[in-house]
Scaffold this motif. Sequence first.
Motif, PDB file in Angstrom:
ATOM      1  N   ILE A  20       0.863  -1.183   0.000  1.00  0.00           N
ATOM      2  CA  ILE A  20       0.000   0.000   0.000  1.00  0.00           C
ATOM      3  C   ILE A  20       0.900   1.232   0.000  1.00  0.00           C
ATOM      4  CG2 ILE A  20      -1.758   1.291   1.275  1.00  0.00           C
ATOM      5  CD1 ILE A  20      -2.682  -1.360   2.448  1.00  0.00           C
ATOM      6  N   PRO A  21       0.773   2.071  -0.992  1.00  0.00           N
ATOM      7  CA  PRO A  21       1.643   3.257  -1.023  1.00  0.00           C
ATOM      8  C   PRO A  21       1.343   4.187   0.138  1.00  0.00           C
ATOM      9  CG  PRO A  21      -0.070   3.409  -2.694  1.00  0.00           C
ATOM     10  CD  PRO A  21      -0.165   2.040  -2.116  1.00  0.00           C
ATOM     11  N   PHE A  22       2.390   4.569   0.819  1.00  0.00           N
ATOM     12  CA  PHE A  22       2.208   5.447   1.977  1.00  0.00           C
ATOM     13  C   PHE A  22       3.437   6.342   2.088  1.00  0.00           C
ATOM     14  CE2 PHE A  22       3.100   6.131   6.540  1.00  0.00           C
ATOM     15  CZ  PHE A  22       2.063   6.995   6.799  1.00  0.00           C
ATOM     16  N   LYS A  28       0.307  13.129   9.423  1.00  0.00           N
ATOM     17  CA  LYS A  28      -0.696  13.850  10.209  1.00  0.00           C
ATOM     18  C   LYS A  28      -2.104  13.404   9.815  1.00  0.00           C
ATOM     19  CE  LYS A  28       1.887  18.027  11.340  1.00  0.00           C
ATOM     20  NZ  LYS A  28       1.995  19.472  11.195  1.00  0.00           N
ATOM     21  N   TYR A  29      -2.278  13.230   8.513  1.00  0.00           N
ATOM     22  CA  TYR A  29      -3.580  12.785   8.044  1.00  0.00           C
ATOM     23  C   TYR A  29      -3.808  11.324   8.404  1.00  0.00           C
ATOM     24  CZ  TYR A  29      -3.543  17.152   5.499  1.00  0.00           C
ATOM     25  OH  TYR A  29      -3.507  18.479   5.190  1.00  0.00           O
ATOM     26  N   LEU A  30      -2.732  10.574   8.455  1.00  0.00           N
ATOM     27  CA  LEU A  30      -2.859   9.180   8.892  1.00  0.00           C
ATOM     28  C   LEU A  30      -3.317   9.116  10.352  1.00  0.00           C
ATOM     29  CD1 LEU A  30      -2.344   6.161   8.209  1.00  0.00           C
ATOM     30  CD2 LEU A  30      -0.097   6.453   9.245  1.00  0.00           C
ATOM     31  N   ALA A  31      -2.737   9.964  11.170  1.00  0.00           N
ATOM     32  CA  ALA A  31      -3.143  10.018  12.583  1.00  0.00           C
ATOM     33  C   ALA A  31      -4.605  10.448  12.697  1.00  0.00           C
ATOM     34  CB  ALA A  31      -2.243  10.982  13.335  1.00  0.00           C
TER      35      ALA A  31
ATOM     36  N   LEU B  30       0.318   0.568   8.593  1.00  0.00           N
ATOM     37  CA  LEU B  30       1.114   1.440   7.723  1.00  0.00           C
ATOM     38  C   LEU B  30       2.343   2.029   8.425  1.00  0.00           C
ATOM     39  CD1 LEU B  30      -1.670   3.260   5.672  1.00  0.00           C
ATOM     40  CD2 LEU B  30      -0.220   1.345   5.005  1.00  0.00           C
ATOM     41  N   PRO B  31       2.227   2.603   9.601  1.00  0.00           N
ATOM     42  CA  PRO B  31       3.435   3.134  10.246  1.00  0.00           C
ATOM     43  C   PRO B  31       4.472   2.065  10.524  1.00  0.00           C
ATOM     44  CG  PRO B  31       1.470   3.970  11.320  1.00  0.00           C
ATOM     45  CD  PRO B  31       1.035   2.911  10.385  1.00  0.00           C
ATOM     46  N   ILE B  35       8.343   2.131   9.389  1.00  0.00           N
ATOM     47  CA  ILE B  35       9.425   1.992  10.365  1.00  0.00           C
ATOM     48  C   ILE B  35      10.297   0.809  10.022  1.00  0.00           C
ATOM     49  CG2 ILE B  35       9.882   1.459  12.777  1.00  0.00           C
ATOM     50  CD1 ILE B  35       7.372   3.107  13.458  1.00  0.00           C
ATOM     51  N   SER B  36       9.679  -0.298   9.580  1.00  0.00           N
ATOM     52  CA  SER B  36      10.495  -1.464   9.235  1.00  0.00           C
ATOM     53  C   SER B  36      11.311  -1.209   7.977  1.00  0.00           C
ATOM     54  CB  SER B  36       9.599  -2.675   9.022  1.00  0.00           C
ATOM     55  OG  SER B  36       8.761  -2.448   7.906  1.00  0.00           O
ATOM     56  N   GLN B  37      10.781  -0.371   7.081  1.00  0.00           N
ATOM     57  CA  GLN B  37      11.562  -0.051   5.883  1.00  0.00           C
ATOM     58  C   GLN B  37      12.759   0.819   6.230  1.00  0.00           C
ATOM     59  OE1 GLN B  37       8.751   1.730   3.277  1.00  0.00           O
ATOM     60  NE2 GLN B  37       7.810  -0.216   2.695  1.00  0.00           N
ATOM     61  N   ASP B  38      12.557   1.742   7.194  1.00  0.00           N
ATOM     62  CA  ASP B  38      13.679   2.567   7.621  1.00  0.00           C
ATOM     63  C   ASP B  38      14.513   1.787   8.614  1.00  0.00           C
ATOM     64  OD1 ASP B  38      12.683   4.521   6.071  1.00  0.00           O
ATOM     65  OD2 ASP B  38      11.655   5.570   7.692  1.00  0.00           O
ATOM     66  N   SER B  39      15.741   1.554   8.260  1.00  0.00           N
ATOM     67  CA  SER B  39      16.604   0.789   9.151  1.00  0.00           C
ATOM     68  C   SER B  39      17.033   1.621  10.344  1.00  0.00           C
ATOM     69  CB  SER B  39      17.836   0.305   8.385  1.00  0.00           C
ATOM     70  OG  SER B  39      18.522   1.408   7.849  1.00  0.00           O
TER      71      SER B  39
END
Lengths: 106, 253
Positions: A20-22, A28-31, B30-31, B35-39
């Motif tokens: 899923i592109p993110f 902020k919009y995700l929150a 998603l977060p 985070i997992s993509q950023d090492s």
Amino acid sequence: MWAIPVLIIAGFAIGYFTKIPFDLIGSKYLALCFIALLDSISYGLTRDLSGQKKNNPPIIIRLVLGLALGGFIIYFGEKSGIDLYLVALLPLTVGFALNMYKFLPK
Amino acid sequence: MKNKRTVRIGLRLSGTTLVLCLALGILMALPFKVISQDSSEPLPSESRQELINRMSKIDEENQLLRTELEQSRASVASLEANVAQGQEASQELTDSLTRYRILAGLDPVHGPGIKLTLSEQETQPEPGTDMAYYLIHQEDLLNIVNEMRLAGAEAIAIRSRNRTERLINTSTIRCVGSLIDVNNTRMTPPFDIFAIGDPDDLYNALTMPYGVLEPLGFYNIQSDIVKLDDMELPPYGGTTMLQYARPVDNEEE
């Protein structure tokens, strides 16, 4: 009630293992979406449990209104240089808290 | 009683709520994906967002500056090319102009050459001989100058007393009574004729047998040639005006 954590875990798995592109710039919009969903779900739970669905507006209306209002506030804050991010999340968080308060044993 | 209520609650949940629960799960993932993509070590949400905003702004500024740098480099390169072309053209024009001014006798020049001194000696002509033979005439000077040019002289000047006249393409040498008119300047012997060129060639050209100086010796006109390593000749002092001659326009042909 068991369906709620199951669906959340299933959604987490779907979101984690699918592409899923993110972009972090929209965090902020995700929150906002996260808090709005929590508010809407809690509202849906109280609405479903109250047994008076017809007397209360639909869940989707609350979600859309929360997203629209919060999104507008965040967007306006970013454009004007005023950080209104927390202001946008506050009413949704309060709404979520009030909805959850109804589940507390009296 | 409690179990029954739980089941009843589960059955009463609307589809919208369930869908929203699924969406909430996806949203929560998603977060973690990011985070997992950023090492690197995950930062607190707010500071990370600020850093991301700052980084995106810096990226935009960097892109703008790069664009400006590219444009500035292109502009500098263009200006340098223009300046180089202008300098080359200007240098070529200056060199050509200097060369033609030297050829025209309009600039002072210096270089190696010879100095020929012609002087009339006091002699008593034999009876019945014309005194004019013992004088320096315009033909003598013209022959000498012609011989010098034939020997490769690049600049010639004639000095008499304190007057020095540079010879150019329109110079005239002609007798006016007992005087010689060079560039409309009256001159009297002795004459010093300066020629810039190869000293040996000039010397040999003038002193060769049956040369231009040999007949002068018969009439007791003394000629002395001195080779000079360096000498300076003044420019032509008169005016050069073109009244009738016009450059030929090649395009009209």
